[in-house]
Scaffold this motif. Structure first.
Motif, short mmCIF file in Angstrom:
data_model
loop_
_atom_site.label_atom_id
_atom_site.label_comp_id
_atom_site.label_asym_id
_atom_site.label_seq_id
_atom_site.Cartn_x
_atom_site.Cartn_y
_atom_site.Cartn_z
N LEU B 76 0.84 -1.21 0.00
CA LEU B 76 0.00 0.00 0.00
C LEU B 76 0.87 1.25 0.00
N ALA B 77 1.98 1.19 0.74
CA ALA B 77 2.91 2.33 0.76
C ALA B 77 3.49 2.54 -0.63
N GLN B 78 3.81 1.44 -1.32
CA GLN B 78 4.35 1.56 -2.68
C GLN B 78 3.32 2.15 -3.62
N LEU B 79 2.06 1.74 -3.45
CA LEU B 79 1.00 2.28 -4.30
C LEU B 79 0.84 3.78 -4.09
N TYR B 80 0.87 4.23 -2.83
CA TYR B 80 0.75 5.67 -2.54
C TYR B 80 1.89 6.45 -3.16
N ILE B 81 3.09 5.88 -3.03
CA ILE B 81 4.26 6.58 -3.56
C ILE B 81 4.14 6.73 -5.08
N PHE B 82 3.75 5.65 -5.74
CA PHE B 82 3.63 5.71 -7.19
C PHE B 82 2.46 6.58 -7.63
N ALA B 83 1.33 6.50 -6.91
CA ALA B 83 0.13 7.20 -7.36
C ALA B 83 0.13 8.68 -6.98
N VAL B 85 3.09 10.48 -5.24
CA VAL B 85 4.37 11.20 -5.23
C VAL B 85 4.93 11.36 -6.65
N ILE B 86 4.91 10.28 -7.43
CA ILE B 86 5.53 10.36 -8.75
C ILE B 86 4.87 11.41 -9.65
N PRO B 87 3.54 11.49 -9.72
CA PRO B 87 2.94 12.54 -10.55
C PRO B 87 3.33 13.95 -10.08
N MET B 88 3.68 14.08 -8.78
CA MET B 88 4.08 15.39 -8.25
C MET B 88 5.45 15.81 -8.74
N VAL B 89 6.34 14.83 -8.89
CA VAL B 89 7.72 15.19 -9.23
C VAL B 89 8.01 15.07 -10.72
N ALA B 96 0.32 10.89 -15.25
CA ALA B 96 -0.83 11.70 -14.87
C ALA B 96 -2.04 10.81 -14.65
N ASN B 97 -2.04 9.64 -15.30
CA ASN B 97 -3.13 8.69 -15.15
C ASN B 97 -2.87 7.80 -13.94
N GLU B 98 -3.78 7.87 -12.96
CA GLU B 98 -3.57 7.14 -11.72
C GLU B 98 -3.52 5.62 -11.95
N TYR B 99 -4.36 5.15 -12.89
CA TYR B 99 -4.38 3.71 -13.19
C TYR B 99 -3.00 3.24 -13.61
N ASN B 100 -2.36 4.00 -14.51
CA ASN B 100 -1.02 3.65 -14.96
C ASN B 100 -0.04 3.57 -13.81
N CYS B 101 -0.14 4.55 -12.89
CA CYS B 101 0.78 4.57 -11.75
C CYS B 101 0.59 3.33 -10.89
N VAL B 102 -0.67 2.98 -10.64
CA VAL B 102 -0.97 1.82 -9.80
C VAL B 102 -0.47 0.54 -10.49
N SER B 172 -6.58 -5.89 -4.47
CA SER B 172 -7.71 -5.29 -3.76
C SER B 172 -7.33 -3.91 -3.22
N LEU B 173 -6.02 -3.71 -2.97
CA LEU B 173 -5.55 -2.44 -2.45
C LEU B 173 -5.74 -1.31 -3.46
N ALA B 174 -5.85 -1.69 -4.74
CA ALA B 174 -6.02 -0.65 -5.77
C ALA B 174 -7.37 0.03 -5.64
N SER B 175 -8.30 -0.58 -4.89
CA SER B 175 -9.61 0.05 -4.70
C SER B 175 -9.46 1.40 -4.00
N THR B 176 -8.37 1.56 -3.24
CA THR B 176 -8.06 2.84 -2.60
C THR B 176 -8.03 3.97 -3.64
N PHE B 177 -7.68 3.58 -4.87
CA PHE B 177 -7.54 4.60 -5.92
C PHE B 177 -8.69 4.52 -6.92
N PHE B 178 -9.82 3.93 -6.45
CA PHE B 178 -11.05 3.86 -7.27
C PHE B 178 -10.81 3.22 -8.62
#
Lengths: 243, 229
Positions: B76-83, B85-89, B96-102, B172-178
Motif C-alpha cells: 500500500l505504501a508503494q501504491l501511494y508513492i507511485f500514485a 508522489v511520482i505525478p508530483m515530481v 498523470a493517469n492514476e491507473y497507470n501509476c498503480v 484489492s488495495l487498488a480500490s483505494t484509488f477507485f
C-alpha cells in the motif's frame, strides 16, 4: 615427451583451509594415471582444478600449450578437449539418452543432427546402451547412467578424460561394468586421470599411480612400486588400511 | 440480537444477482490487473534475477537493494508513492493517469517477488548439472537456456502461479484509488446503494472461490511436473 597437462605449483584454498599445497605434475599423452589417497587429501580438488571447475588460488595448468589460469584463454574450448566423469553421474534428466550425448556437439561444434546421432549411436552400442537411446535417464540404473556419462564426454572427442571417483556412488554389482568401459577407453589409448578408491583397479589399469595426502603428492610411480614397495610412511599406513 | 439486527436489508444472493454485471466487470478488472502485474513482472523479474547473478558488485548491490526494499515495505505504501508522489515530481503524461501509476507499482512489486521465484528455481537445479555442462565445454548461455532453465521450470511455474494468486488478493488495495477491481464493487455499492454488509461478503466469497480453484489447479500442475523426475 611433451606433457599434455603440466601442473606447476598449484595451490587451492577454501577460506582458511589450504587444500592443495603446491602441486607439480605432468600428465603425458596416452598415459593412464590414477590418484589414490585418504578422504580429504585433496585428490578430487586436484582433478577438478585440471579443468578449472575449481579455480586454483595460484599456480599454472598448462594444457596443450595454453595456461588455463590465463583469463584470456577460452576455457570452454579447452574443456571440450577434457572430458569429465563425476561420482554422481550428472546426466541431464530432462533430455533423452541420445540427446544427453548429442546436445553439446550440436550446440558447441555445430555438428549436424544426423552426424551427431550416428556417432552417439555408435558410442552407445559400445557400452551396451543402444536400445535405451530414446529413454530418459530416470529409467536407467546407476551403472547405466555412468556409462552414459562416459559416452557423453567421449562424444566431444576429448584428448584426456578425467574421472572423479566414477564408481563410488554405484551399487557393488554395477562397478564392474563401468570399470570395463574405462578400461576399454584406456586400451584404445585415451589419456585418463582417475581418482579412485578401487585399489585393485588402480593396480591393474594404471601406467602410473599418484598417492596424495594432506594436499601434496607424497609418492608417484609405477603401480608395482606403489603397491608392492611403498616408500613414504603415509602411503604405507594408507595401504595397510585399504588393502 | 446484535448480529441479527446488523445484518438487515436484502439478502446476499439478491444483491449478487441484481448487481451481477458490476461484480463480473470488477472481477475481470481484478484478473486483468493481476495478469498485467505478474505478466510484466515476470519479464522485469527475469532481468532483475539476471542482474543479481552479475559478478559486478555494484549491479548486484543495486538490484539486491531493489528486491529487498520492495519486499520489505507494504504494498500500500508503494501504491501511494507511485500514485501520489511520482505525478508530483514528474510531468510525464503517462504518470498523470492514476491507473497507470498503480499498474506500474504492481508490476514493480511483482518483479521483486518473481525475481526471487526465478532465483530459487535456478538454485533448485543440482550443482552437478552446471558442472557437467561446463566440463563438456558448453557456453554459459547454452548452459542456462538448455540445461538449467528447462529443469528450473518445474519449480518456477508453480511458484509463478502462486504469485498470480497472491497478486489477485493484493490488487484489492487498488480500490483505494477507485480502480475497477473486485474490492471497488464493495466501495461502489456501499456509497451508491447503502448496502453495508452484503457486498463485502460477496466479494470475499468471489476472491476465495477464484484463489481456491487456482490453488488446486497449481497443485495438479505441480504433480504433473514432478512426474518427470
Amino acid at each position: 615427451m611433451e606433457a599434455l597437462i603440466k601442473v606447476i605449483d598449484l595451490n587451492k584454498d577454501f577460506g582458511d583451509l589450504h587444500v592443495l599445497k603446491g602441486i607439480n605434475e605432468e600428465i603425458h599423452k596416452g598415459e593412464v594415471v590414477t590418484i589414490i589417497g585418504p578422504s580429504g587429501s585433496g585428490k578430487s580438488t586436484f582433478l577438478r582444478c585440471l579443468n578449472m571447475l575449481e579455480k586454483p588460488t595460484s599456480g599454472s595448468i598448462i594444457f596443450e600449450g595454453d595456461d588455463l589460469m590465463d583469463k584470456k584463454v577460452n576455457l570452454d574450448k579447452h574443456r571440450q578437449k577434457m572430458g569429465m566423469v563425476f561420482q554422481h553421474f550428472n546426466v541431464f534428466p530432462h533430455l533423452t539418452v541420445l540427446e544427453n550425448i548429442t546436445i553439446t556437439p550440436r550446440l558447441e561444434k555445430k555438428i549436424s543432427k544426423e552426424v551427431a546421432d550416428k556417432k552417439a549411436m555408435e558410442l552407445l552400442a559400445k557400452v551396451g546402451l543402444a536400445d535405451r537411446a530414446d529413454e530418459y535417464p530416470r529409467k536407467l540404473s546407476g551403472g547405466q547412467k555412468q556409462r552414459l556419462a562416459i559416452v557423453r564426454a567421449m562424444a566431444m572427442e576429448p584428448d584426456v578424460m578425467l574421472f572423479d571417483e566414477p564408481t563410488s556412488a554405484l551399487d557393488p554389482e554395477m562397478v564392474k561394468d563401468v570399470l570395463e568401459v574405462i578400461r576399454s577407453l584406456a586400451d584404445d589409448g585415451m589419456t585418463c586421470v582417475i581418482v579412485t578408491h578401487e585399489m585393485g583397479f588402480a593396480k591393474q589399469i594404471s601406467d602410473r599411480v599418484i598417492f596424495m595426502d594432506d594436499g601434496i603428492i607424497c609418492e608417484s610411480g609405477a603401480p608395482e612400486a606403489i603397491f608392492n614397495n611403498p616408500q613414504h610412511p603415509r602411503l604405507k599406513e594408507f595401504l595397510s588400511k585399504v588393502l | 440480537m446484535g448480529l441479527g439486527l446488523a445484518l438487515t436489508g436484502p439478502s446476499m444472493w439478491s444483491v449478487f444477482i441484481e448487481n451481477f454485471g458490476l461484480f463480473f466487470d470488477c472481477l475481470i478488472g481484478t484478473l486483468k490487473l493481476a495478469g498485467i502485474s505478474v505478466g510484466f513482472g515476470t519479464v522485469v523479474g527475469a532481468i532483475v534475477c539476471l542482474a543479481r547473478m552479475s559478478k559486478n558488485k555494484v549491479i548486484y548491490g543495486l538490484f539486491t537493494a531493489y528486491v529487498e526494499i520492495l519486499r520489505g515495505t507494504p504494498i500500500l505504501a508503494q501504491l501511494y508513492i507511485f500514485a501520489f508522489v511520482i505525478p508530483m515530481v514528474t510531468d510525464i503524461p503517462f504518470f498523470a493517469n492514476e491507473y497507470n501509476c498503480v499498474v506500474l507499482a504492481l508490476i514493480i512489486n511483482s518483479s521483486a517477488y518473481v525475481s526471487e521465484v526465478f532465483r530459487s528455481g535456478i538454485q533448485s537445479v543440482d550443482k552437478g548439472q552446471t558442472e557437467a555442462a561446463k566440463s563438456l565445454g558448453m557456453s554459459d548461455f547454452n548452459m542456462m537456456t538448455r540445461i538449467v532453465l528447462p529443469q528450473a521450470v518445474k519449480t518456477i511455474l508453480p511458484s509463478l502461479a502462486n504469485e498470480f494468486i497472491m497478486m489477485i488478493k493484493e490488487t484489492s488495495l487498488a480500490s483505494t484509488f477507485f480502480i475497477t477491481e473486485l474490492m471497488y464493487a464493495r466501495t461502489y455499492l456501499m456509497s451508491t446503494k447503502f448496502l453495508t454488509w452484503q457486498p463485502i461478503f460477496i466479494v470475499a466469497i468471489i476472491y476465495f472461490v477464484i484463489t481456491f480453484t487456482l490453488s488446486k489447479l497449481v497443485n495438479v500442475l505441480e504433480k504433473r511436473l514432478a512426474v518427470s523426475d
